[in-house]
Design a protein around this motif. Structure first.
Motif, PDB file in Angstrom:
ATOM      1  N   TYR A 104       0.726  -1.197   0.054  1.00 14.23           N
ATOM      2  CA  TYR A 104      -0.147  -0.034   0.246  1.00 14.23           C
ATOM      3  C   TYR A 104       1.033   1.187  -0.072  1.00 14.23           C
ATOM      4  O   TYR A 104       0.694   2.184  -1.011  1.00 14.23           O
ATOM      5  N   ARG A 105       1.868   1.318   0.939  1.00 19.10           N
ATOM      6  CA  ARG A 105       2.617   2.551   1.020  1.00 19.10           C
ATOM      7  C   ARG A 105       3.637   2.749  -0.106  1.00 19.10           C
ATOM      8  O   ARG A 105       3.814   3.596  -0.583  1.00 19.10           O
ATOM      9  N   ASN A 106       4.168   1.373  -0.629  1.00 19.27           N
ATOM     10  CA  ASN A 106       4.834   1.486  -1.728  1.00 19.27           C
ATOM     11  C   ASN A 106       4.186   2.188  -3.105  1.00 19.27           C
ATOM     12  O   ASN A 106       4.839   2.765  -3.965  1.00 19.27           O
ATOM     13  N   ALA A 107       2.865   1.735  -3.135  1.00 22.38           N
ATOM     14  CA  ALA A 107       2.174   2.094  -4.508  1.00 22.38           C
ATOM     15  C   ALA A 107       2.130   3.678  -4.157  1.00 22.38           C
ATOM     16  O   ALA A 107       2.093   4.193  -5.150  1.00 22.38           O
ATOM     17  N   ILE A 108       1.668   3.875  -3.001  1.00 26.25           N
ATOM     18  CA  ILE A 108       1.423   5.644  -2.788  1.00 26.25           C
ATOM     19  C   ILE A 108       2.945   6.250  -3.359  1.00 26.25           C
ATOM     20  O   ILE A 108       2.943   7.282  -3.942  1.00 26.25           O
ATOM     21  N   ASN A 109       3.875   5.912  -2.781  1.00 26.87           N
ATOM     22  CA  ASN A 109       5.133   6.418  -2.745  1.00 26.87           C
ATOM     23  C   ASN A 109       5.505   6.489  -4.460  1.00 26.87           C
ATOM     24  O   ASN A 109       6.079   7.500  -4.802  1.00 26.87           O
ATOM     25  N   ILE A 110       5.023   5.607  -5.169  1.00 31.06           N
ATOM     26  CA  ILE A 110       5.687   5.615  -6.578  1.00 31.06           C
ATOM     27  C   ILE A 110       4.391   6.105  -7.405  1.00 31.06           C
ATOM     28  O   ILE A 110       4.658   6.307  -8.689  1.00 31.06           O
ATOM     29  N   GLY A 111       3.124   6.466  -6.989  1.00 26.89           N
ATOM     30  CA  GLY A 111       2.160   7.056  -7.596  1.00 26.89           C
ATOM     31  C   GLY A 111       1.224   6.065  -8.419  1.00 26.89           C
ATOM     32  O   GLY A 111       0.641   6.560  -9.183  1.00 26.89           O
ATOM     33  N   LEU A 112       1.226   4.684  -7.736  1.00 28.22           N
ATOM     34  CA  LEU A 112       0.225   3.955  -8.392  1.00 28.22           C
ATOM     35  C   LEU A 112      -1.089   4.049  -7.263  1.00 28.22           C
ATOM     36  O   LEU A 112      -1.197   3.570  -6.358  1.00 28.22           O
ATOM     37  N   PRO A 113      -2.118   4.498  -8.162  1.00 28.66           N
ATOM     38  CA  PRO A 113      -3.438   4.539  -7.473  1.00 28.66           C
ATOM     39  C   PRO A 113      -4.016   3.212  -6.792  1.00 28.66           C
ATOM     40  O   PRO A 113      -3.908   2.180  -7.551  1.00 28.66           O
ATOM     41  N   ILE A 114      -4.486   3.152  -5.762  1.00 25.37           N
ATOM     42  CA  ILE A 114      -4.962   2.203  -5.139  1.00 25.37           C
ATOM     43  C   ILE A 114      -6.427   2.453  -4.440  1.00 25.37           C
ATOM     44  O   ILE A 114      -6.491   3.448  -4.082  1.00 25.37           O
ATOM     45  N   VAL A 115      -7.158   1.720  -4.611  1.00 26.26           N
ATOM     46  CA  VAL A 115      -8.346   1.673  -3.924  1.00 26.26           C
ATOM     47  C   VAL A 115      -8.846   0.329  -3.033  1.00 26.26           C
ATOM     48  O   VAL A 115      -8.837  -0.764  -3.823  1.00 26.26           O
ATOM     49  N   GLU A 116      -9.325   0.483  -1.863  1.00 24.78           N
ATOM     50  CA  GLU A 116      -9.585  -0.417  -0.948  1.00 24.78           C
ATOM     51  C   GLU A 116     -11.128  -0.571  -0.886  1.00 24.78           C
ATOM     52  O   GLU A 116     -11.726   0.364  -0.380  1.00 24.78           O
ATOM     53  N   ILE A 117     -11.686  -1.595  -1.367  1.00 30.91           N
ATOM     54  CA  ILE A 117     -13.047  -2.012  -1.202  1.00 30.91           C
ATOM     55  C   ILE A 117     -13.258  -3.358  -0.522  1.00 30.91           C
ATOM     56  O   ILE A 117     -13.129  -4.227  -1.076  1.00 30.91           O
ATOM     57  N   LYS A 118     -13.796  -3.282   0.797  1.00 29.94           N
ATOM     58  CA  LYS A 118     -13.882  -4.313   1.424  1.00 29.94           C
ATOM     59  C   LYS A 118     -14.825  -5.499   0.962  1.00 29.94           C
ATOM     60  O   LYS A 118     -14.580  -6.810   1.000  1.00 29.94           O
ATOM     61  N   ASP A 119     -16.049  -5.187   0.222  1.00 29.44           N
ATOM     62  CA  ASP A 119     -16.701  -6.252  -0.554  1.00 29.44           C
ATOM     63  C   ASP A 119     -16.986  -5.606  -1.777  1.00 29.44           C
ATOM     64  O   ASP A 119     -17.841  -4.747  -2.051  1.00 29.44           O
ATOM     65  N   HIS A 120     -16.792  -6.630  -2.792  1.00 30.67           N
ATOM     66  CA  HIS A 120     -16.963  -6.367  -4.317  1.00 30.67           C
ATOM     67  C   HIS A 120     -17.114  -7.392  -4.876  1.00 30.67           C
ATOM     68  O   HIS A 120     -17.010  -8.559  -4.461  1.00 30.67           O
ATOM     69  N   THR A 121     -18.223  -7.349  -6.116  1.00 26.57           N
ATOM     70  CA  THR A 121     -18.387  -8.299  -6.742  1.00 26.57           C
ATOM     71  C   THR A 121     -18.179  -7.948  -8.407  1.00 26.57           C
ATOM     72  O   THR A 121     -18.822  -8.242  -9.202  1.00 26.57           O
ATOM     73  N   ILE A 122     -16.841  -7.308  -8.533  1.00 25.13           N
ATOM     74  CA  ILE A 122     -16.300  -7.069  -9.733  1.00 25.13           C
ATOM     75  C   ILE A 122     -15.852  -8.409 -10.553  1.00 25.13           C
ATOM     76  O   ILE A 122     -15.144  -9.290  -9.759  1.00 25.13           O
ATOM     77  N   ASN A 123     -16.210  -8.571 -11.726  1.00 23.56           N
ATOM     78  CA  ASN A 123     -15.941  -9.748 -12.495  1.00 23.56           C
ATOM     79  C   ASN A 123     -14.877  -9.216 -13.552  1.00 23.56           C
ATOM     80  O   ASN A 123     -14.777  -8.013 -14.148  1.00 23.56           O
ATOM     81  N   ASP A 124     -14.253 -10.087 -14.222  1.00 23.83           N
ATOM     82  CA  ASP A 124     -13.260 -10.097 -15.106  1.00 23.83           C
ATOM     83  C   ASP A 124     -13.760  -9.360 -16.284  1.00 23.83           C
ATOM     84  O   ASP A 124     -14.895  -9.637 -16.620  1.00 23.83           O
ATOM     85  N   LYS A 125     -13.456  -8.220 -16.867  1.00 32.83           N
ATOM     86  CA  LYS A 125     -13.781  -7.729 -18.189  1.00 32.83           C
ATOM     87  C   LYS A 125     -14.832  -6.641 -17.810  1.00 32.83           C
ATOM     88  O   LYS A 125     -15.432  -5.959 -18.643  1.00 32.83           O
ATOM     89  N   ASP A 126     -15.240  -6.468 -16.488  1.00 34.16           N
ATOM     90  CA  ASP A 126     -16.173  -5.519 -16.417  1.00 34.16           C
ATOM     91  C   ASP A 126     -15.765  -4.162 -16.408  1.00 34.16           C
ATOM     92  O   ASP A 126     -14.344  -4.126 -16.423  1.00 34.16           O
ATOM     93  N   ILE A 127     -16.400  -3.097 -16.831  1.00 36.67           N
ATOM     94  CA  ILE A 127     -15.961  -1.819 -17.280  1.00 36.67           C
ATOM     95  C   ILE A 127     -16.179  -0.957 -15.862  1.00 36.67           C
ATOM     96  O   ILE A 127     -17.536  -0.917 -15.525  1.00 36.67           O
ATOM     97  N   LEU A 128     -15.111  -0.397 -15.500  1.00 38.02           N
ATOM     98  CA  LEU A 128     -15.127   0.256 -14.172  1.00 38.02           C
ATOM     99  C   LEU A 128     -14.885   1.941 -14.287  1.00 38.02           C
ATOM    100  O   LEU A 128     -14.108   2.063 -15.158  1.00 38.02           O
TER     101      LEU A 128
END
Length: 166
Positions: free
Chosen positions: A92-116
């Motif tokens: 998490y911290r390394n991603a922030i430090n290098i500028g890679l966006p991250i989002v933490e969602i505790k419960d999701h039902t996202i499937n492969d190839k869904d458009i977000l």
């Protein structure tokens, strides 16, 4: 900061060795890292990934070693954001430090190839394929600013607080 892309979904406990194998961590060539991202987990990942696509995972994403090359490889490969139920804290911290966006969602039902659609400022994710909305964990505004600037070094340079020492 708003992003739109196609989801590539993986499971729980994806460690940094699966993101980028240790044999590639000695290079300073970021393109070489990008070329081998997820090589052992999904050999077809690089051929499926389009710049701007999104990586979605379950719990404990980025566990294992503290190697900064893992988020660097994802970013250089074209991953626009990583969405997971939870992240290993060092990733998490390394991603922030290098500028890679991250989002933490505790419960999701996202499937492969869904458009977000992802709004990094609010942590909101809209699954356009399923017409479902998720609210991610709040991120401190300074972390959003670091991501917006492309990473911690650029953030500090812009504020005049980063100097190379000889």
């Amino acid at each position: 900061m708003k992003l739109k892309g196609t989801a590539h979904v993986y499971g729980n406990d994806i460690d940094t060795d699966r993101i980028i194998a240790g044999k590639y961590t000695k290079t300073l060539n970021m393109q070489e890292l990008a070329d081998h991202v997820f090589e052992d987990l999904d050999p077809d990942f690089r051929s499926k990934l389009q710049s701007g696509d999104m990586l979605v995972a379950g719990t404990n994403f980025g566990c294992g070693s503290s190697r900064e090359q893992a988020p660097l490889a994802l970013k250089k490969a074209g991953v626009s954001v990583v969405i997971a139920r939870s992240f290993a804290r060092i990733f998490y911290r390394n991603a922030i430090n290098i500028g890679l966006p991250i989002v933490e969602i505790k419960d999701h039902t996202i499937n492969d190839k869904d458009i977000l659609n992802v709004n990094l400022s609010t942590g909101e994710v809209s699954n356009l394929t399923k017409s479902v909305f998720y609210k991610g964990a709040d991120m401190p505004s300074v972390m959003i600013d670091i991501i917006r600037e492309g990473g911690l070094v650029e953030y500090l340079k812009k504020r005049g607080t980063y100097q190379l020492t000889k």
